[in-house]
Scaffold this motif. Structure first.
Motif, PDB file in Angstrom:
ATOM      1  N   LEU A 192       1.288   7.137  -6.889  1.00 36.59           N
ATOM      2  CA  LEU A 192      -0.125   7.774  -6.788  1.00 36.59           C
ATOM      3  C   LEU A 192       0.193   9.211  -6.334  1.00 36.59           C
ATOM      4  O   LEU A 192      -0.927   9.957  -6.597  1.00 36.59           O
ATOM      5  CB  LEU A 192      -0.945   7.248  -6.451  1.00 36.59           C
ATOM      6  CG  LEU A 192      -1.435   6.116  -7.593  1.00 36.59           C
ATOM      7  CD1 LEU A 192      -2.435   4.953  -7.112  1.00 36.59           C
ATOM      8  CD2 LEU A 192      -1.501   6.336  -8.734  1.00 36.59           C
ATOM      9  N   GLY A 193       1.032   9.363  -5.022  1.00 32.62           N
ATOM     10  CA  GLY A 193       1.595  10.617  -4.520  1.00 32.62           C
ATOM     11  C   GLY A 193      -0.532  10.343  -3.781  1.00 32.62           C
ATOM     12  O   GLY A 193      -1.029  11.654  -3.393  1.00 32.62           O
ATOM     13  N   ASP A 194      -0.879   8.948  -3.353  1.00 38.84           N
ATOM     14  CA  ASP A 194      -1.870   9.576  -2.605  1.00 38.84           C
ATOM     15  C   ASP A 194      -1.705   8.728  -0.995  1.00 38.84           C
ATOM     16  O   ASP A 194      -1.742   6.916  -0.894  1.00 38.84           O
ATOM     17  CB  ASP A 194      -3.523   8.583  -2.936  1.00 38.84           C
ATOM     18  CG  ASP A 194      -4.846   9.192  -2.815  1.00 38.84           C
ATOM     19  OD1 ASP A 194      -4.813   9.602  -0.944  1.00 38.84           O
ATOM     20  OD2 ASP A 194      -5.630   8.473  -2.960  1.00 38.84           O
ATOM     21  N   GLU A 195      -1.887  10.070  -0.218  1.00 39.26           N
ATOM     22  CA  GLU A 195      -1.946   9.373   0.739  1.00 39.26           C
ATOM     23  C   GLU A 195      -2.403   8.491   1.623  1.00 39.26           C
ATOM     24  O   GLU A 195      -2.282   7.793   2.472  1.00 39.26           O
ATOM     25  CB  GLU A 195      -0.700  10.853   1.822  1.00 39.26           C
ATOM     26  CG  GLU A 195      -0.095  10.901   2.467  1.00 39.26           C
ATOM     27  CD  GLU A 195       0.916  10.599   2.117  1.00 39.26           C
ATOM     28  OE1 GLU A 195       1.063   9.571   3.051  1.00 39.26           O
ATOM     29  OE2 GLU A 195       2.259  10.167   1.792  1.00 39.26           O
ATOM     30  N   LYS A 196      -3.988   8.567   1.013  1.00 40.40           N
ATOM     31  CA  LYS A 196      -5.015   8.052   1.441  1.00 40.40           C
ATOM     32  C   LYS A 196      -5.323   6.578   1.686  1.00 40.40           C
ATOM     33  O   LYS A 196      -5.567   5.720   2.330  1.00 40.40           O
ATOM     34  CB  LYS A 196      -6.012   7.929   1.013  1.00 40.40           C
ATOM     35  CG  LYS A 196      -6.748  10.516   1.581  1.00 40.40           C
ATOM     36  CD  LYS A 196      -8.058  10.458   1.267  1.00 40.40           C
ATOM     37  CE  LYS A 196      -8.365  10.088  -0.245  1.00 40.40           C
ATOM     38  NZ  LYS A 196      -7.727  10.521  -1.244  1.00 40.40           N
TER      39      LYS A 196
ATOM     40  N   TRP B  72       0.872  -1.140   0.205  1.00 42.41           N
ATOM     41  CA  TRP B  72       0.323   0.465   0.421  1.00 42.41           C
ATOM     42  C   TRP B  72       0.752   1.536   0.057  1.00 42.41           C
ATOM     43  O   TRP B  72       0.771   2.266  -0.781  1.00 42.41           O
ATOM     44  CB  TRP B  72      -0.930  -0.177   1.670  1.00 42.41           C
ATOM     45  CG  TRP B  72      -1.870  -1.160   1.038  1.00 42.41           C
ATOM     46  CD1 TRP B  72      -1.971  -1.635   1.382  1.00 42.41           C
ATOM     47  CD2 TRP B  72      -3.539  -0.337  -0.441  1.00 42.41           C
ATOM     48  NE1 TRP B  72      -3.368  -2.598   1.252  1.00 42.41           N
ATOM     49  CE2 TRP B  72      -4.170  -1.718   0.269  1.00 42.41           C
ATOM     50  CE3 TRP B  72      -3.923   0.124  -0.812  1.00 42.41           C
ATOM     51  CZ2 TRP B  72      -5.388  -1.866  -0.390  1.00 42.41           C
ATOM     52  CZ3 TRP B  72      -4.607   0.015  -1.677  1.00 42.41           C
ATOM     53  CH2 TRP B  72      -5.572  -0.934  -1.686  1.00 42.41           C
ATOM     54  N   ALA B  73       1.969   1.143   1.064  1.00 46.01           N
ATOM     55  CA  ALA B  73       2.803   2.034   0.849  1.00 46.01           C
ATOM     56  C   ALA B  73       3.419   2.344  -1.056  1.00 46.01           C
ATOM     57  O   ALA B  73       3.677   3.419  -1.214  1.00 46.01           O
ATOM     58  CB  ALA B  73       4.395   1.864   1.279  1.00 46.01           C
ATOM     59  N   CYS B  74       3.884   1.345  -1.313  1.00 42.49           N
ATOM     60  CA  CYS B  74       4.606   1.496  -2.385  1.00 42.49           C
ATOM     61  C   CYS B  74       2.770   2.522  -3.701  1.00 42.49           C
ATOM     62  O   CYS B  74       3.242   2.835  -4.929  1.00 42.49           O
ATOM     63  CB  CYS B  74       4.393   0.035  -3.261  1.00 42.49           C
ATOM     64  SG  CYS B  74       6.068  -0.803  -3.185  1.00 42.49           S
ATOM     65  N   ILE B  75       1.766   1.722  -4.045  1.00 38.52           N
ATOM     66  CA  ILE B  75       0.897   2.868  -4.425  1.00 38.52           C
ATOM     67  C   ILE B  75       0.949   4.292  -4.479  1.00 38.52           C
ATOM     68  O   ILE B  75       0.320   4.993  -4.876  1.00 38.52           O
ATOM     69  CB  ILE B  75      -0.597   1.442  -3.987  1.00 38.52           C
ATOM     70  CG1 ILE B  75      -0.042   0.714  -4.243  1.00 38.52           C
ATOM     71  CG2 ILE B  75      -1.542   2.374  -4.968  1.00 38.52           C
ATOM     72  CD1 ILE B  75       0.270  -0.496  -6.148  1.00 38.52           C
ATOM     73  N   SER B  76       0.809   4.037  -2.670  1.00 39.50           N
ATOM     74  CA  SER B  76       0.591   5.191  -2.303  1.00 39.50           C
ATOM     75  C   SER B  76       1.624   6.189  -2.745  1.00 39.50           C
ATOM     76  O   SER B  76       1.216   7.684  -3.304  1.00 39.50           O
ATOM     77  CB  SER B  76       0.807   5.713  -0.552  1.00 39.50           C
ATOM     78  OG  SER B  76       0.246   6.938  -0.160  1.00 39.50           O
TER      79      SER B  76
ATOM     80  N   ASN C 108      -2.119   3.321   4.539  1.00 34.27           N
ATOM     81  CA  ASN C 108      -2.481   2.046   5.262  1.00 34.27           C
ATOM     82  C   ASN C 108      -3.090   0.916   5.202  1.00 34.27           C
ATOM     83  O   ASN C 108      -3.741   0.260   5.692  1.00 34.27           O
ATOM     84  CB  ASN C 108      -3.079   2.305   6.730  1.00 34.27           C
ATOM     85  CG  ASN C 108      -1.774   3.795   7.620  1.00 34.27           C
ATOM     86  OD1 ASN C 108      -0.691   3.411   7.127  1.00 34.27           O
ATOM     87  ND2 ASN C 108      -2.022   5.147   7.863  1.00 34.27           N
ATOM     88  N   GLY C 109      -4.221   1.563   4.058  1.00 30.18           N
ATOM     89  CA  GLY C 109      -4.982   0.202   3.273  1.00 30.18           C
ATOM     90  C   GLY C 109      -5.994  -0.185   3.865  1.00 30.18           C
ATOM     91  O   GLY C 109      -6.012   1.275   4.568  1.00 30.18           O
ATOM     92  N   GLY C 110      -6.318  -1.126   4.688  1.00 27.87           N
ATOM     93  CA  GLY C 110      -7.465  -1.691   5.413  1.00 27.87           C
ATOM     94  C   GLY C 110      -8.946  -1.747   3.577  1.00 27.87           C
ATOM     95  O   GLY C 110      -9.029  -1.301   2.542  1.00 27.87           O
ATOM     96  N   THR C 111     -10.053  -1.950   4.505  1.00 31.53           N
ATOM     97  CA  THR C 111     -11.160  -1.672   3.743  1.00 31.53           C
ATOM     98  C   THR C 111     -11.434  -1.282   3.000  1.00 31.53           C
ATOM     99  O   THR C 111     -12.316  -1.079   1.613  1.00 31.53           O
ATOM    100  CB  THR C 111     -12.508  -3.110   4.721  1.00 31.53           C
ATOM    101  OG1 THR C 111     -11.883  -3.293   4.977  1.00 31.53           O
ATOM    102  CG2 THR C 111     -13.628  -2.756   4.191  1.00 31.53           C
TER     103      THR C 111
END
Length: 771
Positions: free
Chosen positions: A748-752, A741-745, A755-758
């Protein structure tokens, strides 16, 4: 804890259509192609013209390949061993290799169990990583050889070595002392504070894997876990081998087969006015797409999707054994256990993703079904859409839309295999600074004379990987495209460098990284495809556009392995969460349809003329039709995979057929035929086991990355080095060493999303798979 690498291949179930980039009409597309083709050599730093031309010729010219591959035989000598592995100079070496590795593994185990000082505890992550590396050196090679090597003796020896070490690996996974020592190391601040971030992450990964292996249970339960794991492995192989319809062929009168290609019908003619069609593979699907008779299509549909009772029994036993494994490991279901270390984390999060994706896809499904219903009613037929209607009417509507254009018939002339390989090398040079260099193989290094070896060279780091390409069809070879990691990248320690019995003792490639000054064992990769070979010494192998997309997909897996920059093997390259591993490969399919990328290489094999992009646009328009229904098919299979790995198989009343209908009746847009058993040919259940949703999940992420990082290909975004470096730095180089999730964040430059999650899973579902 210790696991062999999974092969990575296209999901092809029922039937699979590769996702593609949405075509945005650009008046500058043809100009962009011509400009890039004129300037390609001037912008390709360190990309030698001779290497570039040789790369194309070794795949396109039989005569050139014959001369090139015979070079080493003029200095014929003893075999260097399969993949340059000194043990594998003959099939008999496999067991010796496995026995040698087991001895080395046991030495590491003994050393870890005896650790008592802080200095000894500090080495435990790397010791356990080396242990994993040793196991995978045999298991990954053996898994590949038993599935691919044409020599039955090699297959049997590889299977024997695999079974020998697989059982030992399961024993290690249930050895409490290893987990205890790892826990002690993590509890010592003066130890873990000296670990690198990667070492600490690997220690946590291994500890979690131990917990998933019933290691904290009484001895009898641990032994039962090993027995069940071995049984599941055997049942999985048995299930894959049994994936054939219970009735292998179906006979028709010739008038019933009207609409099918006459060449196919002639091939399967069984007498005057009689046709015997095989129900496995592409022929059955071709029949469903083209046969005018609804009754004939229904027969093909039902019989091609019905397996023997024994095959269903194998499946249900497999699922019950997995449920028992989960129960032993104190998980409510196998899916819950298998998802605990994935991006999704839980079945509930997967359900949120699939429901959001289904909602996004619903409008397309409704539109496509409306078009089919109108077409069916125009034939004076019932408005009710049957499962055997979908492929037929979609194919007919596609042909009507295509009209009389014959562009598709000539597109392959611009995609000789050598030209496409040349284009991939040029693309990777543009994006990541790596290129492919053909190299003569040593005596006995490959498993077939048609296999090409490529060395992967980085403009700064030097030699970074070895790639074996087995891309041509032949008798007895699996038609399924796949990527195999035969050996992962790993930093070779100074201690190993000083001890000839360690490190590269098997003889396989390693090299000094020029940028870091460290020595790495090189990732060794095999790519398997099933393309038609060159027809003669003059004409090359020509690929369809679908073939090009397939090759780009598999190269996406390869580049993930190639550019992984981890020092530990456990997290190298594609050794990352299953629901993250498909991202690079799916993303690559977008490049295959991009005007700027095609401009790097796509030329007519005879005339040298540049590819008119309008031809690709036509293909994309055809492929785009029916994507709603195809996405729904994959959603349904994902839901079925979740149901089969839920608590259901743990109940005495479990029935795989009833579960199949519960899923399809509850979520499908068309009522499924009764009395069939397509779950008996759902081979991906074996490999994915609760994670089949991964491909749809990564398609959604890849579409977002393509649009936002590579600008959807606009303004040369598909060949932009800055975008490539961003993807490499945020995703590719980490393998599994960073939270996915940190890689995707990050990319994409999206901090939301960090931390992943549902909620993050649901957000990805809302992105859809429109590309």
């Amino acid at each position: 804890m210790f696991r062999a690498c999974q092969r990575r291949n296209l999901i092809t179930t029922a039937p699979f259509v590769i996702p593609k980039a949405k075509c945005r009409l650009q008046t500058t597309a043809a100009t962009a192609i011509r400009d890039i083709q004129r300037n390609v050599f001037s912008v390709r730093a360190n990309h030698d013209r001779h290497e570039d031309d040789t790369l194309r010729k070794v795949f396109d010219s039989k005569a050139f390949w014959h001369d090139f591959s015979q070079t080493y035989r003029r200095q014929a000598g003893p075999s260097v061993g399969l993949f340059q592995n000194r043990f594998l100079t003959s099939h008999a070496g496999f067991l010796a290799f496995a026995q040698d590795i087991r001895t080395r593994c046991q030495s590491i185990v003994d050393e870890v169990l005896q650790a008592s000082s802080s200095e000894a505890y500090q080495t435990i992550p790397r010791q356990l990583d080396l242990l994993s590396d040793y196991l995978c050196r045999v298991l990954d090679l053996a898994d590949f050889v038993r599935a691919t090597h044409p020599d039955p003796q090699y297959q049997r020896s590889a299977t024997q070595a695999y079974a020998y070490l697989w059982e030992y690996m399961n024993v290690l996974n249930t050895t409490p002392g290893l987990k205890t020592q790892l826990e002690r190391a993590l509890a010592k601040p003066n130890v873990f504070e000296l670990w690198s971030e990667e070492e600490a992450n690997v220690a946590r990964i291994l500890l979690k894997d131990f917990s998933n292996s019933a290691i904290d249970l009484p001895k009898a339960d641990r032994q039962r876990f090993v027995v069940l794991s071995n049984e599941v492995k055997q049942l999985g192989s048995q299930f894959i081998d049994g994936m054939t319809p219970s009735t292998p062929t179906v006979r028709f009168r010739s008038e019933e087969t009207r609409g099918m290609d006459p060449a196919i019908l002639q091939r399967y003619s069984s007498g005057i006015g009689r046709i015997s069609l095989p129900l496995g593979g592409d022929i059955a699907y071709a029949a469903l797409m083209t046969m005018h008779s609804s009754d004939a299509r229904e027969t093909v549909y039902r019989q091609s999707k019905t397996v023997s009772p024994s095959q269903l029994q194998t499946l249900e036993t497999l699922l019950r054994r997995r449920a028992e494994i989960a129960k032993l490991s104190d998980f409510p279901s196998y899916a819950a256990m298998n998802l605990s270390d994935k991006m999704a984390k839980s079945p509930e999060a997967v359900d949120s993703f699939l429901r959001a994706l289904s909602a996004d896809n619903a409008t397309r499904v409704t539109h496509e079904l409306h078009r089919i219903r109108v077409a069916k009613e125009s034939d004076g037929l019932s408005h009710v859409i049957e499962p055997w209607d979908v492929a037929y009417f979609q194919n007919r509507l596609n042909h009507q839309a295509q009209g009389k254009s014959r562009r598709l018939d000539f597109l392959s002339a611009y995609f000789s295999l050598g030209t496409v390989m040349q284009g991939l090398s040029r693309l990777f040079s543009r994006l990541y600074g790596v290129r492919f260099v053909p190299r003569e193989g040593g005596v006995g290094e490959t498993w077939n004379p048609d296999v090409r070896r490529l060395d992967v060279m980085h403009e700064d780091d030097g030699h970074v990987a070895v790639l074996y390409c087995d891309l041509f069809e032949r008798d007895g070879k699996s038609p399924n495209p796949a990527h195999f990691t035969l050996r992962c990248s790993r930093e070779v320690s100074p201690a190993e460098m000083g001890d000839r019995t360690l490190g590269s003792h098997d003889g396989m490639a390693r090299a000094l990284n020029r940028s870091t000054g460290k020595t790495f064992q090189l990732p060794t990769i095999a790519l398997i495809c099933d393309f038609p070979p060159p027809h003669d010494h003059q004409s090359p192998s020509l690929l369809s556009f679908r073939d090009v997309q397939t090759l780009f997909h598999e190269m996406g897996h390869a580049i993930h392995s190639i550019l992984g920059r981890t020092s530990l093997q456990v997290v190298s390259g594609t050794r990352c969460p299953t629901d993250f591993a498909e991202l690079p490969s799916v993303l690559m399919e977008n490049f295959a349809a991009d005007a700027s990328v095609l401009g790097l290489f796509a030329r007519h094999w005879e005339t040298g003329a540049a590819l008119p992009y309008e031809m690709v646009r036509d293909v994309l328009e055809v492929q785009k039709r029916g994507q709603g229904m195809q996405t729904e098919t994959q959603i349904l299979y994902s839901l079925l995979d979740q149901a089969y790995h839920s608590p259901l198989p743990g109940k005495a009343t479990f029935d795989s057929r009833q579960t199949f209908y519960d899923v399809y009746d509850g979520f499908g847009s068309i009522r499924e035929a009764r009395g069939i058993s397509p779950q008996g040919m759902f081979g991906h259940l074996v490999e994915y086991g609760g994670t089949y949703y991964s491909y749809l999940f990564d398609r959604a992420i890849a579409g977002k990355v393509w649009r936002e990082v590579f600008r959807g290909g606009h303004d040369g975004g598909g060949v932009d080095r800055e975008a490539g470096e961003r993807f490499k730095e945020e995703v590719l180089k980490w393998g599994g060493a960073r939270n996915a999730w940190a890689c995707i964040s990050g990319v994409l430059g999206d901090e939301k999303l960090k931390n992943g999650g549902t909620e993050a899973m649901e957000e990805v579902g809302r992105w859809g798979v429109h590309e």
